[in-house]
Design a protein around this motif. Structure first.
Motif, mmCIF file in Angstrom:
data_model
loop_
_atom_site.group_PDB
_atom_site.id
_atom_site.type_symbol
_atom_site.label_atom_id
_atom_site.label_comp_id
_atom_site.label_asym_id
_atom_site.label_seq_id
_atom_site.Cartn_x
_atom_site.Cartn_y
_atom_site.Cartn_z
ATOM 1 N N LYS A 2 -6.095 4.906 -4.593
ATOM 2 C CA LYS A 2 -5.033 4.748 -3.602
ATOM 3 C C LYS A 2 -4.664 6.131 -3.085
ATOM 4 C CE LYS A 2 -0.442 2.601 -3.203
ATOM 5 N NZ LYS A 2 0.566 1.801 -3.974
ATOM 6 N N HIS A 32 -11.907 3.670 -0.922
ATOM 7 C CA HIS A 32 -10.549 4.031 -1.301
ATOM 8 C C HIS A 32 -9.529 3.331 -0.385
ATOM 9 C CE1 HIS A 32 -12.367 6.774 -3.997
ATOM 10 N NE2 HIS A 32 -12.645 7.734 -3.110
ATOM 11 N N GLU A 33 -8.366 3.061 -0.945
ATOM 12 C CA GLU A 33 -7.298 2.377 -0.215
ATOM 13 C C GLU A 33 -6.474 3.425 0.535
ATOM 14 O OE1 GLU A 33 -3.656 0.012 -2.003
ATOM 15 O OE2 GLU A 33 -5.512 -1.101 -2.356
ATOM 16 N N TRP A 35 -3.160 4.648 2.589
ATOM 17 C CA TRP A 35 -1.751 4.453 2.891
ATOM 18 C C TRP A 35 -1.273 5.658 3.687
ATOM 19 C CZ3 TRP A 35 1.523 0.377 1.169
ATOM 20 C CH2 TRP A 35 0.899 -0.566 0.351
ATOM 21 N N ARG A 56 -0.054 0.382 4.537
ATOM 22 C CA ARG A 56 -1.454 0.301 4.106
ATOM 23 C C ARG A 56 -2.275 -0.025 5.334
ATOM 24 N NH1 ARG A 56 -5.004 -3.677 2.384
ATOM 25 N NH2 ARG A 56 -3.372 -5.269 2.313
ATOM 26 N N ALA A 80 0.523 6.422 -6.462
ATOM 27 C CA ALA A 80 -0.713 6.683 -5.727
ATOM 28 C C ALA A 80 -1.619 7.568 -6.580
ATOM 29 C CB ALA A 80 -0.414 7.372 -4.399
ATOM 30 N N ASP A 81 -2.916 7.431 -6.392
ATOM 31 C CA ASP A 81 -3.838 8.311 -7.115
ATOM 32 C C ASP A 81 -3.764 9.734 -6.574
ATOM 33 O OD1 ASP A 81 -5.432 6.500 -9.005
ATOM 34 O OD2 ASP A 81 -5.496 5.412 -7.113
#
Length: 315
Positions: A2, A32-33, A35, A56, A80-81
């Motif tokens: 993320k 990857h997501e 945002w 998102r 979040a990552d």
């Protein structure tokens, strides 16, 4: 993973050249997501965590309507990552406050790139003071008489504000000193605002080179931003022409010296500005030129950046 991007409004992106977009596109290609939020959407409250009202998004592949909002949600930055601070200058009070919120998010476990502490400690014009061996004769002052004395010594100088971007507010005063007083008074606001003055470097005719350094390692190509039409500024925003070229030996010397130092301070991505063999700025807020270098050389800057990001997150 993320990835949360802290950015200017998405609708202002020029996707054909935007480096943040290139990062997003590469991240999405790897699954990857994505945002996104803007600095005003970041909040903190006692007994809570730093949060943001974020979108998102997915990328459409369309040059104009380039993204779709899949959902809006309030997310904790620490969930979040990675948080990527990509808000453009100016580095004003609101930018500074945003870095303090990001530092609090780090205390809560967020991974922020570039490090908010490093952003605060490396103002883009002034960071070069730590490396005098690589820079041209340079003066930092708000005293107009000191500016006059510097011009009297060096005869041909560039004056610029400390908080500008894209070449805004840059003036050249040649040997005749024409308008030196007016320019100095305007930029210093009659001695109340600090500016930078540098000896003019004739090598600007060959370009103001942007050298990207990713996790301490220089990208092998620079983008030389060459002034056009009698301009003294090579900035792309000021009409400069961007020409990718291999790094020179002096470019490599500077980049290899600064790269590991800056990476150790939490600066995953840095843009060094070099004219001839002289370092003029160290850009850390939202360095650009990914797409221009990739399009002209085939060397995938965004892929290298996401590689480095992933490595940092796994480390």
């Amino acid at each position: 993973m993320k990835l949360l991007f802290v950015v200017d409004p998405l609708d202002t992106f020029k996707t054909y050249k935007d480096s943040t977009f290139a990062m997003m596109r590469e991240g999405a290609a790897r699954g990857h997501e994505l945002w996104a939020c803007e600095p005003p959407q970041i909040v903190w409250q006692r007994d809570g965590r730093v949060q943001a009202e974020a979108a998102r998004i997915t990328l459409t592949g369309d040059a104009d309507d380039w993204y779709t909002v899949e959902e809006m949600a309030v997310v904790a930055l620490a969930d979040a990552d990675a948080v990527l601070m990509r808000k453009d200058p100016p580095f004003d009070a609101e930018y500074l406050y945003a870095t303090h919120l990001l530092s609090q998010a780090e205390r809560e476990g967020a991974r922020v790139f570039n490090s908010p502490q490093a952003l605060r400690e490396h103002p883009e014009k002034l960071a070069i003071m730590a490396y005098p061996q690589f820079i041209a004769p340079t003066l930092v002052t708000r005293d107009i008489e000191t500016v006059r004395a510097f011009h009297a010594q060096h005869r041909d100088v560039i004056l610029k504000p400390l908080d500008g971007m894209g070449g805004a507010g840059i003036f050249r005063v040649k040997d005749d000193g024409l308008n030196l007083g007016s320019v100095a008074e305007t930029l210093t606001r009659n001695g109340t605002q600090t500016i930078m003055v540098q000896k003019f470097l004739p090598a600007i005719s060959e370009g103001d080179k942007r050298v990207l350094v990713i996790d301490g390692e220089p990208v092998p190509y620079a983008l030389a931003r060459i002034p056009q039409g009698g301009e003294v500024r090579g900035n792309l925003a000021a009409g400069g022409k961007g020409v990718a070229q291999p790094l020179s030996e002096s470019d490599l010397t500077i980049a290899r010296h600064l790269g590991p130092i800056l990476a150790a301070r939490g600066l995953l991505l840095v843009g060094l500005d070099i004219i001839g063999d002289r370092l003029t700025e160290i850009n850390v807020t939202s360095p650009t030129c990914f797409q221009e270098i990739t399009q002209q050389t085939g060397w995938d800057v965004a892929a290298r950046f996401i590689d480095a990001l992933e490595a940092r997150l796994k480390g």
